[in-house]
Design a protein around this motif. Structure first.
Motif, mmCIF file in Angstrom:
data_model
loop_
_atom_site.group_PDB
_atom_site.id
_atom_site.type_symbol
_atom_site.label_atom_id
_atom_site.label_comp_id
_atom_site.label_asym_id
_atom_site.label_seq_id
_atom_site.Cartn_x
_atom_site.Cartn_y
_atom_site.Cartn_z
ATOM 1 N N LEU A 1 -7.730 -7.154 15.492
ATOM 2 C CA LEU A 1 -7.979 -8.303 14.622
ATOM 3 C C LEU A 1 -8.727 -7.942 13.343
ATOM 4 C CD1 LEU A 1 -8.993 -10.985 17.298
ATOM 5 C CD2 LEU A 1 -6.716 -10.207 16.640
ATOM 6 N N SER A 2 -8.957 -6.657 13.082
ATOM 7 C CA SER A 2 -9.660 -6.299 11.847
ATOM 8 C C SER A 2 -8.747 -6.502 10.646
ATOM 9 C CB SER A 2 -10.163 -4.850 11.905
ATOM 10 O OG SER A 2 -9.086 -3.956 12.010
ATOM 11 N N TRP A 3 -9.360 -6.722 9.494
ATOM 12 C CA TRP A 3 -8.637 -7.101 8.289
ATOM 13 C C TRP A 3 -8.317 -5.864 7.452
ATOM 14 C CZ3 TRP A 3 -5.954 -10.571 5.816
ATOM 15 C CH2 TRP A 3 -5.821 -10.486 4.435
ATOM 16 N N GLY A 4 -7.110 -5.809 6.926
ATOM 17 C CA GLY A 4 -6.750 -4.728 6.027
ATOM 18 C C GLY A 4 -5.354 -4.220 6.289
ATOM 19 N N PRO A 5 -4.781 -3.467 5.342
ATOM 20 C CA PRO A 5 -3.441 -2.912 5.534
ATOM 21 C C PRO A 5 -3.467 -1.765 6.535
ATOM 22 C CG PRO A 5 -4.382 -2.096 3.494
ATOM 23 C CD PRO A 5 -5.362 -3.091 4.041
ATOM 24 N N THR A 6 -2.409 -1.639 7.298
ATOM 25 C CA THR A 6 -2.293 -0.522 8.232
ATOM 26 C C THR A 6 -1.765 0.709 7.505
ATOM 27 O OG1 THR A 6 -1.299 0.214 10.298
ATOM 28 C CG2 THR A 6 0.057 -1.174 8.894
ATOM 29 N N LEU A 7 -2.114 1.871 8.016
ATOM 30 C CA LEU A 7 -1.602 3.124 7.459
ATOM 31 C C LEU A 7 -0.668 3.819 8.450
ATOM 32 C CD1 LEU A 7 -4.841 4.504 5.752
ATOM 33 C CD2 LEU A 7 -2.925 3.302 4.684
ATOM 34 N N ASP A 8 -0.291 3.119 9.517
ATOM 35 C CA ASP A 8 0.529 3.719 10.573
ATOM 36 C C ASP A 8 1.835 4.292 10.042
ATOM 37 O OD1 ASP A 8 -1.463 2.466 11.958
ATOM 38 O OD2 ASP A 8 -0.159 1.374 13.328
ATOM 39 N N TYR A 9 2.421 3.612 9.063
ATOM 40 C CA TYR A 9 3.750 3.982 8.589
ATOM 41 C C TYR A 9 3.740 4.482 7.144
ATOM 42 C CZ TYR A 9 5.335 1.494 12.755
ATOM 43 O OH TYR A 9 5.536 1.094 14.045
ATOM 44 N N PHE A 10 2.573 4.699 6.580
ATOM 45 C CA PHE A 10 2.535 5.124 5.184
ATOM 46 C C PHE A 10 3.071 6.553 5.050
ATOM 47 C CE2 PHE A 10 0.669 6.815 1.297
ATOM 48 C CZ PHE A 10 1.032 5.821 0.406
ATOM 49 N N PRO A 11 3.894 6.827 4.044
ATOM 50 C CA PRO A 11 4.483 8.172 3.879
ATOM 51 C C PRO A 11 3.498 9.157 3.250
ATOM 52 C CG PRO A 11 5.290 6.717 2.150
ATOM 53 C CD PRO A 11 4.461 5.856 3.080
ATOM 54 N N PHE A 12 2.548 9.613 4.059
ATOM 55 C CA PHE A 12 1.509 10.508 3.551
ATOM 56 C C PHE A 12 2.094 11.800 2.970
ATOM 57 C CE2 PHE A 12 -0.973 7.972 6.599
ATOM 58 C CZ PHE A 12 -2.014 7.593 5.793
ATOM 59 N N ALA A 13 3.130 12.342 3.611
ATOM 60 C CA ALA A 13 3.702 13.596 3.126
ATOM 61 C C ALA A 13 4.275 13.428 1.725
ATOM 62 C CB ALA A 13 4.789 14.082 4.096
ATOM 63 N N VAL A 14 4.912 12.288 1.481
ATOM 64 C CA VAL A 14 5.466 12.015 0.149
ATOM 65 C C VAL A 14 4.343 11.884 -0.872
ATOM 66 C CG1 VAL A 14 6.724 10.324 -1.236
ATOM 67 C CG2 VAL A 14 7.551 10.931 1.042
ATOM 68 N N TRP A 15 3.312 11.125 -0.513
ATOM 69 C CA TRP A 15 2.196 10.913 -1.443
ATOM 70 C C TRP A 15 1.481 12.238 -1.745
ATOM 71 C CZ3 TRP A 15 1.142 7.112 -4.608
ATOM 72 C CH2 TRP A 15 -0.137 6.991 -5.165
ATOM 73 N N GLN A 16 1.326 13.075 -0.740
ATOM 74 C CA GLN A 16 0.681 14.372 -0.944
ATOM 75 C C GLN A 16 1.543 15.268 -1.839
ATOM 76 O OE1 GLN A 16 -0.337 16.386 2.670
ATOM 77 N NE2 GLN A 16 -1.459 18.015 1.646
ATOM 78 N N ARG A 17 2.848 15.243 -1.619
ATOM 79 C CA ARG A 17 3.733 16.041 -2.471
ATOM 80 C C ARG A 17 3.637 15.601 -3.930
ATOM 81 N NH1 ARG A 17 8.352 14.629 -4.664
ATOM 82 N NH2 ARG A 17 8.783 12.917 -3.204
ATOM 83 N N ILE A 18 3.660 14.284 -4.137
ATOM 84 C CA ILE A 18 3.563 13.763 -5.496
ATOM 85 C C ILE A 18 2.234 14.150 -6.126
ATOM 86 C CG2 ILE A 18 3.366 11.623 -6.835
ATOM 87 C CD1 ILE A 18 5.466 10.411 -4.958
ATOM 88 N N GLY A 19 1.161 14.079 -5.340
ATOM 89 C CA GLY A 19 -0.150 14.479 -5.863
ATOM 90 C C GLY A 19 -0.173 15.929 -6.296
ATOM 91 N N THR A 20 0.452 16.793 -5.506
ATOM 92 C CA THR A 20 0.512 18.218 -5.851
ATOM 93 C C THR A 20 1.311 18.437 -7.129
ATOM 94 O OG1 THR A 20 0.361 18.812 -3.517
ATOM 95 C CG2 THR A 20 1.208 20.489 -5.022
ATOM 96 N N GLU A 21 2.426 17.723 -7.243
ATOM 97 C CA GLU A 21 3.257 17.875 -8.437
ATOM 98 C C GLU A 21 2.553 17.354 -9.686
ATOM 99 O OE1 GLU A 21 6.910 15.919 -7.542
ATOM 100 O OE2 GLU A 21 7.460 17.319 -5.937
ATOM 101 N N GLN A 22 1.861 16.242 -9.563
ATOM 102 C CA GLN A 22 1.181 15.677 -10.722
ATOM 103 C C GLN A 22 -0.049 16.482 -11.111
ATOM 104 O OE1 GLN A 22 2.292 13.478 -12.690
ATOM 105 N NE2 GLN A 22 4.035 12.782 -11.471
ATOM 106 N N ALA A 23 -0.680 17.137 -10.131
ATOM 107 C CA ALA A 23 -1.849 17.957 -10.450
ATOM 108 C C ALA A 23 -1.484 19.109 -11.378
ATOM 109 C CB ALA A 23 -2.469 18.494 -9.156
ATOM 110 N N ALA A 24 -0.203 19.530 -11.354
ATOM 111 C CA ALA A 24 0.244 20.601 -12.238
ATOM 112 C C ALA A 24 0.229 20.162 -13.704
ATOM 113 C CB ALA A 24 1.650 21.054 -11.840
ATOM 114 N N ARG A 25 0.126 18.842 -13.936
ATOM 115 C CA ARG A 25 0.091 18.322 -15.310
ATOM 116 C C ARG A 25 -1.354 18.095 -15.755
ATOM 117 N NH1 ARG A 25 4.233 13.276 -15.127
ATOM 118 N NH2 ARG A 25 3.909 13.430 -17.389
ATOM 119 N N VAL A 26 -2.228 18.992 -15.325
ATOM 120 C CA VAL A 26 -3.655 18.783 -15.515
ATOM 121 C C VAL A 26 -4.023 18.630 -16.988
ATOM 122 C CG1 VAL A 26 -4.168 21.262 -15.527
ATOM 123 C CG2 VAL A 26 -5.961 19.632 -14.890
#
Length: 458
Positions: A109-134
């Motif tokens: 019953l706690s409030w907030g969005p779940t992260l059970d299905y969030f595509p962490f691998a995709v988000w991490q990949r995008i972060g790595t790619e964008q970090a190259a544009r430092v």
């Protein structure tokens, strides 16, 4: 850590360890944010099993005294919470002394969005790619926000919300609260009357008040805001018409037309807040109607769609209003940070956001039904569950004057974490909880609702 454990005492070793750590936290020996030893290390130091220490940590987490961060460790909670905990009434029963809860229902019953299905691998990949544009990320950027991201938001709004707008009509913000703050600072002068929904988040009243407004809270019923009760000559009205937060009321067509007439008569503006992307929309936003746009400003956020620490929202308004808002923004924090905008733009461009929304709508439909479908009949008078969700939860109305603190302690002892929203009402006697359905799985939610019903019926 040094512990004096009575291995033959009535209390279990886990309870003794819990009480010892609790006493040190409340005394300030362990400060807010301080990392505790791992369960393995602590078990070795004091000569008990690791499962015993884990059980003690579970008790402390149920009390809110410590937080577990995956991959980082266990930490003492914030200063604000600890101060509240120290100031509990002397006769309050500590959670650790109440019957232990089955660990399987922690966070129900706690409030907030779940992260059970969030595509962490995709988000991490995008972060790595964008970090190259430092080098690019070291630029100051546009005060309205990253232009390609605003283009993605415009396309998303057309497909998903029926809002047709140009990217130049969008300002990227750090969330809906900053969006409301920008609008209030731009439109209001000291002493102006601003209308808000009752109930509504405290931050709405706070933001409008800090802008110098005299705030009038108008009650919300099944059809939405009761504009006929408004003071004359108001300058702004805050609305969440698609799904009112937290009551879940959906603004009726007749009530919308009445609000628009009052707004036009007063030369005022509607500030429309919309944070329901993970739920199906029962009606279109007011801003989707082109005829409303001279007097309407649309605010939304992606923090409640993806994850809370993202802190990216946006404002949509007519070009003349956008120019005024950008001028206000430049006088405040000047520009939003770039790295998150670059990442979000790529996430949206590759289609991940809308794919995630579609997937989560299916998941949350089942989870919401688990909450609503397990609500029993025959509870005390004055206890009622809202028929529609307000965001990612349902509002549970309680009898006026209910001892909510006692109820929350009993709920926490069973691993339940509903949110007290009593202070969101203008009437100080009103009492209500917000029951989240997104965070936990279906079986956990069903069990949590049954436990809560037992507490309310006792």
């Amino acid at each position: 850590m040094q512990f004096q454990l009575d291995r033959d005492g009535a209390q279990s070793l886990a309870e003794q360890i819990c009480k010892s750590i609790e006493a040190r936290i409340l005394a300030g020996t362990y400060g807010p944010g301080e990392r505790l030893p791992s369960t393995r290390q602590l078990a070795h130091e004091i000569g008990v099993s690791r499962s015993t220490v884990s059980e003690a940590f579970d008790m402390l987490m149920a009390e809110g005294l410590i937080l577990g961060v995956t991959g980082s460790g266990t930490f003492v909670n914030s200063v604000r919470y600890l101060e509240q905990r120290r100031n509990l009434p002397k006769n309050a029963t500590p959670i650790a002394e109440l019957p232990a809860a089955p660990r399987s229902v922690v966070n129900a019953l706690s409030w907030g969005p779940t992260l059970d299905y969030f595509p962490f691998a995709v988000w991490q990949r995008i972060g790595t790619e964008q970090a190259a544009r430092v080098r690019e990320l070291m630029n100051e950027g546009d005060p309205a926000g990253f232009a390609p991201l605003r283009m993605q938001i415009a396309g998303y709004l057309k497909r998903r919300r029926g809002i047709v707008c140009h990217p130049d009509q969008i300002i990227v913000t750090s969330g809906m609260t900053q969006g409301l703050d920008l609008v209030a600072r731009t439109l209001l002068r000291s002493g102006d009357i601003a209308l808000m929904e009752d109930p509504a988040e405290l931050r709405v009243r706070t933001t409008l008040t800090l802008a110098g407004a005299r705030v009038q809270a108008l009650p919300v019923d099944d059809e939405g805001l009761r504009i006929e009760l408004a003071s004359p000559q108001f300058r702004l009205v805050h609305l969440s018409p698609v799904r009112q937060f937290p009551s879940g009321a959906i603004l009726s067509d007749a009530r919308e037309q009445a609000i628009r007439r009052h707004v036009e008569t007063n030369g005022a503006h509607i500030v429309e807040m919309d944070n329901t992307a993970l739920l199906t929309e029962p009606r279109a936003p007011i801003f989707a109607d082109q005829s409303s746009r001279d007097r309407t400003i649309y605010l939304s956020t992606l923090s409640w769609t993806m994850f809370r620490s993202l802190r990216i929202g946006y404002i949509v308004a007519e070009p003349a209003m956008i120019d005024r808002l950008i001028a206000t923004r430049a006088a405040m924090d000047f520009r939003p940070p770039l790295i998150e905008q670059y990442m979000l733009e790529q996430f949206m461009r590759e289609g991940h956001l809308e794919h995630y929304i579609d997937r989560m709508r299916a998941v949350l439909s089942v989870r919401r039904q688990s909450l609503v479908g397990s609500w029993p009949a025959g509870l005390p008078a004055g206890v009622s569950l809202s028929p529609e969700p307000g965001g990612l939860g349902h509002m549970l109305t309680l009898p006026d004057g209910t001892d909510v603190e006692r109820l929350l302690r009993q709920a926490a002892a069973r691993g339940l974490e509903p949110r007290d929203i009593s202070s969101w009402f203008a009437d100080p006697a009103r009492r209500a909880l917000l029951l989240g359905f997104a965070y936990a799985g279906e079986f956990t939610t069903i069990r949590g609702m049954r436990d809560l019903a037992d507490i309310l019926g006792s």
